[in-house]
Design a protein around this motif. Structure first.
Motif, PDB file in Angstrom:
ATOM      1  N   THR A 112      94.943 106.342  35.840  1.00 16.67           N
ATOM      2  CA  THR A 112      93.693 106.355  35.082  1.00 16.67           C
ATOM      3  C   THR A 112      93.802 105.429  33.879  1.00 16.67           C
ATOM      4  O   THR A 112      94.794 105.434  33.156  1.00 16.67           O
ATOM      5  N   GLY A 113      92.766 104.605  33.697  1.00 16.46           N
ATOM      6  CA  GLY A 113      92.695 103.762  32.514  1.00 16.46           C
ATOM      7  C   GLY A 113      93.617 102.562  32.534  1.00 16.46           C
ATOM      8  O   GLY A 113      93.768 101.894  31.513  1.00 16.46           O
ATOM      9  N   ALA A 147      84.848 104.985  39.994  1.00 17.27           N
ATOM     10  CA  ALA A 147      84.170 104.272  38.911  1.00 17.27           C
ATOM     11  C   ALA A 147      85.153 103.336  38.227  1.00 17.27           C
ATOM     12  O   ALA A 147      86.289 103.712  37.933  1.00 17.27           O
ATOM     13  N   GLY A 148      84.716 102.103  38.011  1.00 16.28           N
ATOM     14  CA  GLY A 148      85.569 101.103  37.369  1.00 16.28           C
ATOM     15  C   GLY A 148      86.222 100.150  38.345  1.00 16.28           C
ATOM     16  O   GLY A 148      86.795  99.141  37.931  1.00 16.28           O
ATOM     17  N   GLY A 196      90.033  96.432  39.167  1.00 16.94           N
ATOM     18  CA  GLY A 196      89.330  96.976  38.023  1.00 16.94           C
ATOM     19  C   GLY A 196      90.194  97.991  37.307  1.00 16.94           C
ATOM     20  O   GLY A 196      91.413  98.069  37.533  1.00 16.94           O
ATOM     21  N   THR A 197      89.569  98.788  36.463  1.00 19.87           N
ATOM     22  CA  THR A 197      90.269  99.838  35.713  1.00 19.87           C
ATOM     23  C   THR A 197      89.567 101.158  35.977  1.00 19.87           C
ATOM     24  O   THR A 197      88.462 101.400  35.463  1.00 19.87           O
ATOM     25  N   PRO A 198      90.151 102.006  36.825  1.00 17.76           N
ATOM     26  CA  PRO A 198      89.497 103.283  37.149  1.00 17.76           C
ATOM     27  C   PRO A 198      89.459 104.187  35.926  1.00 17.76           C
ATOM     28  O   PRO A 198      90.429 104.277  35.170  1.00 17.76           O
ATOM     29  N   SER A 199      88.341 104.900  35.761  1.00 18.72           N
ATOM     30  CA  SER A 199      88.135 105.680  34.535  1.00 18.72           C
ATOM     31  C   SER A 199      88.189 107.186  34.733  1.00 18.72           C
ATOM     32  O   SER A 199      88.436 107.926  33.777  1.00 18.72           O
TER      33      SER A 199
END
Length: 639
Positions: A416-417, A444-445, A457-460
């Protein structure tokens, strides 16, 4: 100059020159390719390649009429559909638009590069000229995927017999001889064969004609052989052709006659007596565009390849081909599935020359007209599918015969993040792929790149997400393929690939390979990617048996998953017979506990998960198959 004018001038200078007057280029999936460019494929180096079709929409902010000049730059092998021109540096074509609502299509392809090679990068340039003579230029990449990374050669020995080339002596010229031999080998490169039973010296009678097909002489092999015997003879009139031996003797293996039946020898008769014709023997990749089928240049390779097709398959002496002609091809489901229709042969055992029977993906044929400028005759996928009726099994593992597939089977968990990237790998078809999520949703992300298959991407938000990915290739008759993935964000495996932080060591490394290649963090395109002396793969040839490669970290790591990409170069390095993962306890290596299984799949990562271990070393232990060596392209490790 007033301040306002200075600012205005600086803004004008900073504006990209192609912002105004920019044409839009769209592919068959509706994707705008202005930025990414396009992707072509070179199918094994000896076969006519598939084309891609693009739609050009003119700019809307310039006065009409508008012309757009297309130039495929960087190699003479690039070509566009007619009307177009070939040049030493690439193909050119002009499109004219009366108004902004018009759109025009064009087709782009590349002539094969003979032999193995690396992927290539060229440029598509569009020059827009408005009615006020203002011009605008834009460019985009042309990527070329070379499917042949290692040499593709016939799997049976071929004996070329020149003893009877005593009328014209054409084959005394070494370049002539080489070009002719390559024309024959091009057929056998695609057949899946093993040597036949040995034919004793003097046991294979055949015949050869003289001029005007008079004064026939009887000939036979002067040595034993277990592949194909090919007679070459030059005559002065009336035409070139090829034929199989008509002697009632056929190839066998282990004493059993093979289906077909397969004739044991063939002959290729070369005729050349046209005044003003220039014999062309070059096989150089950048020379092919100088060849001609009709005109002042007689291309030895192209003519032999075409005419030898009669010897190897397209002749009434082949029982399977007689049946094909008698049924108008109605029983050949492979041909129908590929071409979208039955493909009859005419009375001279040629594929008809009409556009309906041009090879569907390459637009080329064995006749006088093609979709592209007519130059060297090229072997086509359609011709090979028809030739299979003579009894020659095709090597269905070669890329032209592979249906599209998604070879990636799983995705590592994402922290995460933190930045995340994994690239889905496809195989087969015409690989200007379109990737789409058609069911469920990515975390998402994260997003999926339609061109590359990269999920990044960067999953949130933590959780487990299920989604279905569809792959479409550039063959309009292909059926899309899908695969459903589960991706866990947060918890379990995560933290990204730890392998690049480790030092690699190996049991044995061939002098032209590199142990350091296994943990670069890259993603191979296939198990046969990489090349000797390039530092991008690890191999153990000629060593056999048990081999290993390991990663050592400067401090202990918690590991729960590894991904291994095997090297398989079709030249002595193959997938391992078995393999397993081991970790260092501080005193010795032991197998990782509770491994999820050890798949042995080519052209993709083989993923193993296991309960967490804390260690400074992870070893991949490989057992080679008999008489083969092993190798790796990449190893990834995750916490």
């Amino acid at each position: 100059m007033p301040t306002v004018l200075v600012l205005l001038a600086s803004l004008l200078i900073a504006t990209p020159a192609h912002a105004a007057g920019t044409a839009t280029v769209v592919d068959r999936f509706g994707r705008v390719v202005n930025d990414y460019g396009v992707k072509l494929v070179d199918w094994e180096g000896y076969l006519a390649n598939p084309y891609i079709e693009l739609t050009v929409r003119p700019p809307t902010d310039v006065p009409f009429p508008v012309t757009i000049d297309l130039k495929a730059e960087g190699t003479s092998r690039l070509m566009m559909d007619l009307p177009s021109q070939l040049t030493a540096t690439g193909a050119t074509k002009r499109l004219t638009f009366a108004n902004s609502a018009e759109q025009k299509t064009f087709k782009l392809a590349i002539h094969s590069k003979r032999g193995p090679g690396q992927d290539e990068l060229y440029t598509l340039r569009l020059t827009v000229q408005a009615s006020n003579n203002t011009t605008y230029t834009q460019t985009m990449p042309i990527r070329v995927q070379q499917d042949q990374k290692t040499a593709l050669e016939p799997t049976i020995p071929i004996v070329f017999d020149y003893r009877y080339d005593n009328i014209t002596g054409y084959f005394n010229n070494p370049a002539f001889r080489t070009a002719a031999e390559e024309g024959v080998k091009d057929w056998f490169r695609f057949f899946d064969l093993q040597p036949f039973d040995t034919v004793a010296a003097g046991a294979e009678p055949n015949h050869l004609p003289g001029n005007d097909w008079q004064n026939t002489i009887n000939v036979t092999n002067n040595a034993a052989y277990n592949g194909m015997w090919v007679y070459f003879r030059g005559i002065q009139t009336p035409y070139s052709t090829g034929y199989p031996a008509r002697n009632g003797r056929y190839h066998a293996r282990n004493g059993q006659q093979l289906p077909g039946p397969i004739h044991r020898s063939t002959a290729m008769i070369f005729e050349y007596d046209e005044a003003g014709k220039q014999l062309f023997t070059s096989l150089a990749d950048e020379d092919w565009y100088r060849t001609e089928i009709q005109g002042s240049v007689l291309d030895v390779h192209g003519l032999v390849m075409h005419e030898y097709g009669h010897a190897v398959a397209f002749h009434s002496d082949w029982a399977g081909m007689r049946n094909y002609v008698n049924t108008s091809g109605a029983n050949d489901q492979d041909v129908i599935a590929y071409q979208g229709r039955t493909v009859p042969l005419d009375s001279s055992y040629h594929v008809p020359g009409g556009s309906a029977y041009w090879d569907r993906l390459s637009g080329q044929s064995g006749g006088w007209t093609h979709l592209f400028p007519t130059r060297r005759w090229m072997l086509t996928k359609l011709a090979l599918l028809v030739a299979e009726n003579a009894g020659w099994p095709l090597n269905r593992n070669l890329t032209p015969f592979l249906a599209p597939s998604i070879v990636t089977t799983g995705l590592p968990n994402a922290p995460t993040g933190q930045a995340y990237q994994q690239t889905l790998v496809g195989r087969g078809g015409v690989p200007f792929y379109d990737w789409r999520v058609t069911g469920g949703a990515l975390p998402a992300g994260l997003s999926l790149d339609r061109f590359t298959g990269a999920i990044s991407g960067t999953p949130s938000t933590a959780g487990t997400y299920s989604f279905t990915v569809e792959l479409r290739d550039y063959d309009s008759l292909s059926t899309p393929v899908t695969r459903t993935f589960q991706l866990t964000v947060g918890g379990g495996v995560g933290g990204g690939n730890l392998a690049p932080q480790a030092t690699a060591s190996c049991s044995f490394t061939s002098s032209w390979e590199s142990c350091a290649a296994i943990n670069t963090g890259g993603d191979p395109t296939s198990s046969n990617s990489g090349a000797p002396n390039q530092g991008n793969r690890w191999g153990t040839w000629p060593e056999q048996g048990q081999q290993w490669a390991e990663l050592t970290w400067p401090s202990a790591q918690t590991l729960r998953q590894a991904q291994v990409y095997f090297l398989d170069d079709n030249q002595g390095i193959d997938l391992p017979a078995s393999w397993r993962l081991q970790y260092w306890t501080g005193n010795s290596y032991v197998d990782v506990p509770g491994a999820s299984g050890y798949p042995r799949l080519a052209d993709q990562y083989n993923t193993v998960t296991f309960p967490a271990v804390n260690t400074t070393r992870l070893r991949v232990l490989l057992q080679s198959a008999p008489n083969l060596s092993v190798g790796l392209l990449e190893v990834k490790a995750f916490s």
